[in-house]
Design an enzyme around this catalytic site. Structure first.
Site, mmCIF file in Angstrom:
data_model
loop_
_atom_site.group_PDB
_atom_site.id
_atom_site.type_symbol
_atom_site.label_atom_id
_atom_site.label_comp_id
_atom_site.label_asym_id
_atom_site.label_seq_id
_atom_site.Cartn_x
_atom_site.Cartn_y
_atom_site.Cartn_z
ATOM 1 N N GLY A 146 2.933 2.202 10.761
ATOM 2 C CA GLY A 146 4.085 3.180 10.418
ATOM 3 C C GLY A 146 4.592 3.741 11.582
ATOM 4 O O GLY A 146 5.363 4.734 11.732
ATOM 5 N N GLU A 200 -6.463 4.698 7.781
ATOM 6 C CA GLU A 200 -6.423 6.112 7.480
ATOM 7 C C GLU A 200 -7.461 6.724 6.929
ATOM 8 O O GLU A 200 -7.813 7.927 7.354
ATOM 9 C CB GLU A 200 -4.969 6.266 6.924
ATOM 10 C CG GLU A 200 -3.787 5.955 7.573
ATOM 11 C CD GLU A 200 -2.598 5.528 6.844
ATOM 12 O OE1 GLU A 200 -2.607 5.476 5.717
ATOM 13 O OE2 GLU A 200 -1.671 5.066 7.851
ATOM 14 N N SER A 249 3.869 -2.355 10.320
ATOM 15 C CA SER A 249 5.422 -2.276 10.396
ATOM 16 C C SER A 249 5.925 -3.535 10.015
ATOM 17 O O SER A 249 7.055 -4.038 10.672
ATOM 18 C CB SER A 249 5.756 -1.800 11.811
ATOM 19 O OG SER A 249 5.431 -0.550 12.118
ATOM 20 N N GLU A 293 -4.882 -4.847 11.005
ATOM 21 C CA GLU A 293 -3.910 -3.990 11.003
ATOM 22 C C GLU A 293 -4.224 -2.903 12.338
ATOM 23 O O GLU A 293 -4.868 -2.037 12.558
ATOM 24 C CB GLU A 293 -4.053 -2.914 10.033
ATOM 25 C CG GLU A 293 -3.578 -3.466 8.667
ATOM 26 C CD GLU A 293 -3.338 -2.501 7.633
ATOM 27 O OE1 GLU A 293 -2.122 -2.847 7.227
ATOM 28 O OE2 GLU A 293 -3.744 -1.577 7.328
ATOM 29 N N HIS A 310 -9.251 1.260 5.215
ATOM 30 C CA HIS A 310 -8.063 1.521 5.850
ATOM 31 C C HIS A 310 -8.313 2.466 7.249
ATOM 32 O O HIS A 310 -8.965 3.216 7.019
ATOM 33 C CB HIS A 310 -6.963 1.900 4.831
ATOM 34 C CG HIS A 310 -5.516 1.997 5.406
ATOM 35 N ND1 HIS A 310 -5.117 2.567 6.369
ATOM 36 C CD2 HIS A 310 -4.307 1.371 5.293
ATOM 37 C CE1 HIS A 310 -3.782 2.330 6.616
ATOM 38 N NE2 HIS A 310 -3.567 1.369 5.912
ATOM 39 N N ASN A 345 0.764 -1.156 -0.190
ATOM 40 C CA ASN A 345 0.063 -0.074 0.104
ATOM 41 C C ASN A 345 0.849 1.224 -0.044
ATOM 42 O O ASN A 345 1.565 1.472 0.873
ATOM 43 C CB ASN A 345 -1.044 -0.074 1.158
ATOM 44 C CG ASN A 345 -1.576 1.407 1.364
ATOM 45 O OD1 ASN A 345 -1.800 2.033 0.579
ATOM 46 N ND2 ASN A 345 -2.243 1.417 2.784
ATOM 47 N N TRP A 346 0.899 1.984 -1.421
ATOM 48 C CA TRP A 346 1.789 2.983 -0.992
ATOM 49 C C TRP A 346 1.322 4.477 -0.556
ATOM 50 O O TRP A 346 1.905 5.335 -0.407
ATOM 51 C CB TRP A 346 1.966 3.230 -2.743
ATOM 52 C CG TRP A 346 3.225 2.466 -3.194
ATOM 53 C CD1 TRP A 346 3.839 1.461 -2.856
ATOM 54 C CD2 TRP A 346 3.796 2.613 -4.577
ATOM 55 N NE1 TRP A 346 4.693 0.661 -3.556
ATOM 56 C CE2 TRP A 346 4.681 1.415 -4.731
ATOM 57 C CE3 TRP A 346 3.664 3.525 -5.927
ATOM 58 C CZ2 TRP A 346 5.700 1.291 -6.049
ATOM 59 C CZ3 TRP A 346 4.491 3.403 -6.682
ATOM 60 C CH2 TRP A 346 5.194 2.366 -6.954
ATOM 61 N N LYS A 347 -0.029 4.179 0.049
ATOM 62 C CA LYS A 347 -0.501 5.518 0.697
ATOM 63 C C LYS A 347 -0.453 6.462 -0.284
ATOM 64 O O LYS A 347 -0.455 6.266 -1.517
ATOM 65 C CB LYS A 347 0.060 5.427 1.932
ATOM 66 C CG LYS A 347 0.059 4.307 2.952
ATOM 67 C CD LYS A 347 0.343 4.850 4.220
ATOM 68 C CE LYS A 347 0.533 3.298 4.871
ATOM 69 N NZ LYS A 347 0.474 3.495 6.484
ATOM 70 N N GLY A 376 3.030 -1.261 4.164
ATOM 71 C CA GLY A 376 3.096 0.274 3.806
ATOM 72 C C GLY A 376 4.393 0.868 3.364
ATOM 73 O O GLY A 376 4.999 0.722 2.189
ATOM 74 N N GLY A 377 5.231 1.322 4.658
ATOM 75 C CA GLY A 377 6.453 1.806 4.198
ATOM 76 C C GLY A 377 7.423 0.997 3.448
ATOM 77 O O GLY A 377 8.141 1.167 2.558
HETATM 78 C C1 PEP Z 1 -0.500 0.089 5.848
HETATM 79 O O1 PEP Z 1 -0.433 1.011 5.176
HETATM 80 O O2 PEP Z 1 -1.455 -0.655 5.946
HETATM 81 C C2 PEP Z 1 0.761 -0.424 6.747
HETATM 82 C C3 PEP Z 1 0.737 -1.429 7.483
HETATM 83 O O3 PEP Z 1 1.698 0.550 6.684
HETATM 84 P P1 PEP Z 1 3.345 0.065 7.521
HETATM 85 O O4 PEP Z 1 3.753 -1.259 6.800
HETATM 86 O O5 PEP Z 1 3.939 1.494 7.140
HETATM 87 O O6 PEP Z 1 2.945 0.136 9.005
#
Ligand code: PEP
Length: 256
Positions: A175, A95, A214, A169, A93, A10-12, A235-236
């Site tokens: 993050g 966010e 993470s 999540e 999500h 997920n590039w957000k 994500g990251g």
């Molecule tokens: C996400 O964006 O769903 C996520 C889990 O981000 P990260 O891996 O950066 O914690």
């Protein structure tokens, strides 16, 4: 038959045309890891470009509207995602829930719309740190699962076909670099799995429940090797091939 492990980046709200080179590298590597289903969800402006440049990985949206068209400035509908060649969409999500006030009912409507448009769907659920510290995490997640997941539009068939997944999540792990303990992930995935069986029968028991929060090259093998973990929403660590590919490798049934 069990579905392949599912690793979704997920590039957000990150990315650029230049970053599509990373997606191409991920796509090339995915061709060597056919035991894993790999996908990326870039921001909307890059979706069509990415679709045209990759063949081994899935491409999806990070959100969709609950209705197919109309006066909803700035939104994108599920049929539009399907039209541009997207394979799936992420809904709910944390966010989106936080930034756009999305309730379980809204997430549910989006998931229904996505299935109706023949897209795969990943429904996200997650508890806050306060909810976990208060001992309410499981109840919160079960309530989110019950209220957010689709029931109509061939939901059970989508579950059986591997087109419907849940991403657990924990919000405090997204993050932050603070990954959930494997035992806690296993317990929560078991609780979610029980709800899915109650909703979809046998098909629910085969659905992939992804962990997100993470995930990186160092912790992926432990998380992905845990019972009930069907993949990861990343994500990251999905923004570069160097960071993402070790997670794909860790998911390979023979290599993880
Ligand atoms: C996400 O964006 O769903 C996520 C889990 O981000 P990260 O891996 O950066 O914690």
């Amino acid at each position: 038959m069990a579905h392949r492990p599912y690793i979704v980046g997920n590039w957000k709200m990150n990315g650029s045309r230049a970053l599509l080179a990373e997606a191409r590298a991920i796509d090339r590597a995915a061709q060597r890891h056919r035991g894993v289903q790999v996908a990326l969800a870039p921001p909307f402006p890059y979706l069509g470009l990415l679709r045209d440049e990759v063949s081994a990985i899935g491409v999806g949206g990070q959100d969709c509207h609950a209705v197919a068209k109309g006066a909803h400035t700035g939104d994108v509908s599920a049929p539009m995602l399907d039209d541009i060649g997207a394979d799936f969409v992420i809904v709910g999500h944390s966010e989106r829930r936080r930034d756009h006030g999305e309730t379980d009912a809204i997430v549910h409507a989006k998931a229904e719309a996505a299935l109706a448009a023949n897209l795969g769907v990943i429904v996200c659920v997650g508890e806050t740190l306060d909810q976990r510290d208060a001992g309410h995490a499981q109840a919160v997640i079960e309530a989110q699962v019950d209220a957010s997941l689709p029931r109509g539009h061939g939901a059970a068939e989508a579950a059986a076909a591997g087109k419907l997944s849940v991403a657990y999540e924990p919000i405090w792990a997204i993050g932050t670099g603070r990954v959930a303990a494997v035992d806690d992930v296993v317990a929560m995935h078991a609780a979610i799995g029980a709800r899915l069986i109650a909703m979809y029968g046998d098909a629910g028991g085969k659905m992939r429940i992804l962990y997100g929060g993470s995930v990186n090259a160092d912790n992926a093998a432990a998380l992905l090797g845990a019972p009930g973990v069907g993949g990861a929403l990343v994500g990251g660590a999905s923004l570069t091939a160097d960071a993402f590919l070790p997670i794909v490798v860790a998911a390979e049934p023979d290599e993880g």
